[in-house]
Structure formats: structure tokens, C-alpha cells
Design an enzyme around this catalytic site. Structure first.
Site, PDB file in Angstrom:
ATOM      1  N   THR A   1     -26.957 -11.344  40.511  1.00 23.49           N
ATOM      2  CA  THR A   1     -25.515 -11.141  40.389  1.00 23.49           C
ATOM      3  C   THR A   1     -24.780 -11.536  41.671  1.00 23.49           C
ATOM      4  OG1 THR A   1     -26.012  -9.311  38.923  1.00 23.49           O
ATOM      5  CG2 THR A   1     -23.777  -9.412  39.761  1.00 23.49           C
TER       6      THR A   1
ATOM      7  N   GLU B   1     -21.210  -6.700  55.921  1.00 20.82           N
ATOM      8  CA  GLU B   1     -19.959  -6.124  55.406  1.00 20.82           C
ATOM      9  C   GLU B   1     -20.110  -5.667  53.956  1.00 20.82           C
ATOM     10  OE1 GLU B   1     -16.654  -5.677  57.028  1.00 20.82           O
ATOM     11  OE2 GLU B   1     -16.912  -4.389  55.289  1.00 20.82           O
TER      12      GLU B   1
ATOM     13  N   VAL C   1     -21.603  -1.888  52.314  1.00 19.11           N
ATOM     14  CA  VAL C   1     -20.857  -0.636  52.076  1.00 19.11           C
ATOM     15  C   VAL C   1     -19.478  -0.987  51.526  1.00 19.11           C
ATOM     16  CG1 VAL C   1     -19.933   1.476  53.094  1.00 19.11           C
ATOM     17  CG2 VAL C   1     -22.007   0.446  54.051  1.00 19.11           C
TER      18      VAL C   1
ATOM     19  N   ILE D   1     -14.482  -4.158  49.981  1.00 16.64           N
ATOM     20  CA  ILE D   1     -13.535  -3.504  50.905  1.00 16.64           C
ATOM     21  C   ILE D   1     -13.991  -3.724  52.338  1.00 16.64           C
ATOM     22  CG2 ILE D   1     -12.468  -1.321  51.590  1.00 16.64           C
ATOM     23  CD1 ILE D   1     -13.351  -0.144  48.928  1.00 16.64           C
TER      24      ILE D   1
ATOM     25  N   LYS E   1     -25.309   4.183  52.105  1.00 13.61           N
ATOM     26  CA  LYS E   1     -24.039   3.676  52.634  1.00 13.61           C
ATOM     27  C   LYS E   1     -23.480   4.591  53.730  1.00 13.61           C
ATOM     28  CE  LYS E   1     -22.951   1.215  48.349  1.00 13.61           C
ATOM     29  NZ  LYS E   1     -22.363   1.353  47.007  1.00 13.61           N
TER      30      LYS E   1
ATOM     31  N   GLY F   1     -19.446  -4.937  42.118  1.00  8.69           N
ATOM     32  CA  GLY F   1     -19.177  -6.080  41.246  1.00  8.69           C
ATOM     33  C   GLY F   1     -19.496  -7.391  41.937  1.00  8.69           C
TER      34      GLY F   1
HETATM   35  N1  HSE Z   1     -24.366   0.425  42.204  1.00 11.83           N
HETATM   36  C1  HSE Z   1     -23.382   0.321  43.225  1.00 11.83           C
HETATM   37  C2  HSE Z   1     -22.112   1.056  42.769  1.00 11.83           C
HETATM   38  C3  HSE Z   1     -23.087  -1.119  43.507  1.00 11.83           C
HETATM   39  O1  HSE Z   1     -22.042   1.494  41.607  1.00 11.83           O
HETATM   40  O2  HSE Z   1     -21.207   1.263  43.546  1.00 11.83           O
HETATM   41  C4  HSE Z   1     -22.501  -1.389  44.838  1.00 11.83           C
HETATM   42  O3  HSE Z   1     -23.329  -1.017  45.894  1.00 11.83           O
END
Ligand code: HSE
Length: 398
Positions: A11, A124, A127, A131, A200, A297
Site C-alpha cells: 500500500t 516522518e 507517526v 501529519i 508511535k 492511508g
Molecule cells: N493502522 C494504522 C492506523 C495505520 O489505523 O492508524 C497507520 O499507522
């Protein structure tokens, strides 16, 4: 020509190629050159894909190619990603990644190698997806002692909690729907148990403290025990609930935890709903700052990765920041003070004797009652809660 290699054509990897292709004019202008994806490393073949001719299966080809100056590691996982990243940095190639698991575990070592080799290790996208938060912490809020970071750092769980809150649906139903829509993974464990948010907040804590925040020492509780009945009480209180990842500095030590927290209307994260992420930062000079946007995403994440590529190209040595491998002292959550929302079976007479000062919440759920305790430490609360018969649930209040 800036030649790059992308490790992993999933992805995020395919998103990186798409961002570079879609915005090539803009991006090339910014680097005053031209980025070219020379290789895509993946175990699979991609017949019919416009970039199929770039797909290779042997990492040696990348490491031995002097033309490759930036390696994009978006394969995920720790072991092979660690080996490939380390070798790329040792070979004098910068690395951009979205791999939070690797950064959280081996960030200190990889940043050190990057520094020694005068190249970049940039993350970047690890996390908050698209953003900007790593760069602001590294390059903008540099005059402050950052004493709190609180974030909604996981899109999947924020989507699930938002749906449960607004539509009154059960956790299981919303999870199923989220999986059908592709918002939640087939195996949602890392998201719903809070492990993703834990990696994160470990990265953010390492950054602000300068030392390795071991994610294994971070108290982590997911959202799987939150029910439709809990939501009835929370609505009745006029509040909401979020999976918060928090890092708070107190007396030189850090409380770091991931857990569902009930938030009042005036909390800056109150209105962050659906798959959106937000990070609240407090600095001793700055005061409050908020970062909000698409936290997950394909394209938002790839956008952050490509921004790191641009950064790596513009500055060969960007790495006057990071953290060392010394383990950060993380305080036992038992000493943290707050109020708790509690649900018990029956009329709550026994709980009333144990907690003494509390506020009852009547949400009209038959056969039980709910109340908010006064402020106490987690340890005091656990001791009291353990002696209640018929405890249904307990949730921390902000
Ligand atoms: N699985 C993570 C989420 C994807 O739902 O935020 C981004 O790290």
C-alpha cells in the site's frame, strides 16, 4: 538525476511511486533535480503494472548500485527491514521510512549510523501518517522543553470509537464494518489492542527526551473492552472517549501510556473523529500546539515519505537530532492521579462504601449503575476496584 529504490510494493510503496509520478513537476522543482524510481524490491511479480519492469527481488542489486542515493523502506516488519536499512546507511545511502515498529525498536542505533555516515534516516510517516509531527518536533519546536504530548495516533480505533459513540453500535459490529471498508486489517490486533499507538508514542517520547523510550515498558490498553453501554454513560456526561497515547513529563521522569480516556468538551482532542489523527503538544515556552489531519492511508502516508526523500536530497546531513540508546526512565503508571468512571452491577451500595466521594451517572441502563470517582492514584483505584463485587468496566477520565 536522483536515483531511489523502494523496498516493498504494498500500500505505502505503491503510494510513494504514485506521489512521485503525480507531483513530479512540483517535487523536482523543490529539489532542483529529478527523482527517478530505479528499483522496486518485492518478493512478488506485478504483471501489467506500469512499474513492473522496475521490480527486482535481490537487495544486493540496490546496495551495490552506487547511483542509488535514497532507499525508501516501506516493507514493514522488523528483521529484514532492520538489516536492509542498516546496510543502506552503512553504504552511505539515506533512508526514508514509514516503519514505526523498526524506528521504535532500533531508531537509536540507525540514527547513530546515519550520523556517522553523514546521511539521513528520516521517518516522518511513522507517526501520524501524513501529519507533520516529527519534523516540527525536530526542527521547529526546538526552543522548548516539551512536557506533554497527547495524541490520537491510530485511525482504525478512532474510526471504531467514533462510530460506536455516534451510532450506538457494538464494538464487534463496527469492527466488522471497518474491515469490510478496508479501514481495519483482517487481523486488527495491533490497532485495537493499542500496540500501534504504543510504538508511535514511544517514538515521540524518544524524540522529546533524547533517550530510548522502550515500548515494552509503556502501559498499553486497547479499545476491545469498550461497549455500547459505556457510550450511553459517556453521552449522558456530555463527554466523549478516545484512545489516547500520552507522554507527560513530571519531575524529570515521563509517564507514558496508551489507553481509552473519557474527554470533556473543552479538551482539544474532543472533536477529532473518524480516521483522523491529532497530536497535542505542550511546550514550557510555546504553550499549546495541535497537529491534525490524515493519520493513515496510502497517499497521506506516502506524501510524508516523499517529503522525507525531498529532505534527504536537499540536505545530505539532516540528522543533528534523534535519541541515544540509553533507556529512558518511564514512571510506573500506578503513581499517576486521575478520576475514573466505573460501572457496577446492582445499585452500587458496596461501591459507595468503598469510594465514599463520587458522582452518580444515570444513563438508564437496567441492572447496574455508573459513577465517577474523585481523583486518586491508579494504584489506589486498582486496590479499591479489586474489592468491588460485580465490577463491569472502568475507564480513565482526562
Ligand atoms: N493502522 C494504522 C492506523 C495505520 O489505523 O492508524 C497507520 O499507522
Amino acid at each position: 538525476m536522483i536515483q531511489i529504490a523502494v523496498l516493498g510494493y504494498g500500500t505505502v510503496g505503491s503510494g510513494v511511486v504514485e506521489v512521485i509520478e503525480t507531483n513530479k513537476q512540483l517535487i523536482n522543482q523543490k529539489i532542483n533535480g529529478e527523482i527517478n524510481v530505479k528499483y522496486i524490491l518485492d518478493l512478488r511479480e506485478f504483471p501489467g503494472d506500469p512499474y513492473a519492469d522496475k521490480v527486482i527481488h535481490d537487495y544486493e542489486q540496490i546496495i551495490n548500485d552506487q547511483e542509488i542515493s535514497v532507499v525508501v523502506e516501506v516493507m514493514g516488519g522488523v528483521n529484514a527491514a532492520y538489516d536492509f536499512t542498516k546496510r543502506a546507511l552503512m553504504a552511505g545511502k539515506s533512508v526514508a521510512t514509514s516503519n514505526k515498529a523498526l524506528v521504535a525498536k532500533h531508531g537509536a542505533e540507525l540514527l547513530k549510523i546515519a550520523k556517522e555516515k553523514n546521511v539521513n534516516y528520516l521517518f516522518e510517516a511513522s507517526v501520524g501518517g501524513g501529519i507533520p509531527i516529527i519534523r516540527p518536533l525536530n526542527c521547529c519546536i526546538t526552543a522548548d522543553d516539551i512536557d506533554e504530548i497527547s495524541g490520537i495516533l491510530n485511525g482504525t480505533t478512532n474510526y471504531i470509537l467514533s462510530k460506536m459513540f455516534f451510532e450506538g453500535s457494538s464494538y464487534a459490529d463496527v469492527l466488522k464494518e471497518a474491515q469490510q471498508l478496508g479501514y481495519a486489517e483482517a487481523d486488527p490486533t495491533a490497532d485495537v489492542e493499542g500496540y500501534d499507538a504504543c510504538r508511535k508514542i514511544a517514538i515521540l517520547t524518544s524524540l522529546i527526551s533524547g533517550h530510548f523510550a522502550d515500548f515494552e515498558k509503556i502501559y498499553t490498553e486497547g479499545i476491545t473492552k469498550i461497549t455500547a453501554e459505556d457510550m450511553k454513560y459517556i453521552k449522558k456526561m456530555g463527554k466523549t472517549i478516545k484512545l489516547l497515547a500520552t507522554s507527560k513529563k513530571q519531575n524529570g521522569k515521563y509517564y507514558v501510556y496508551v489507553c481509552p480516556v473519557i474527554l470533556p468538551k473543552e479538551h482539544p482532542l474532543f472533536n477529532v473523529n473518524d480516521v483522523f489523527n491529532a497530536v497535542f503538544v505542550h511546550g514550557n515556552m510555546l504553550g499549546d500546539a495541535m497537529f491534525y489531519g490524515s493519520g493513515a492511508g496510502k497517499l497521506p502516508t506516502a506524501s510524508a515519505v516523499v517529503a522525507d526523500i525531498v529532505d534527504a536530497v536537499k540536505s545530505a546531513d539532516n540528522n543533528g537530532y534523534g535519541w541515544d540508546s540509553e533507556s529512558l526512565q518511564i514512571s510506573d503508571i500506578g503513581g499517576a492521579k486521575r478520576s475514573f468512571f466505573v460501572r457496577v452491577k446492582g445499585d452500587g451500595a458496596q461501591a459507595a462504601q468503598i469510594f465514599v466521594n463520587f458522582e452518580m451517572i444515570d444513563a438508564g441502563v437496567p441492572g447496574e449503575c455508573g459513577f465517577i470517582t474523585e481523583e486518586m492514584t491508579e494504584k489506589e483505584f486498582e486496590d479499591k476496584a479489586n474489592s468491588i463485587d460485580g465490577l463491569i468496566n472502568r475507564i480513565r477520565m482526562a
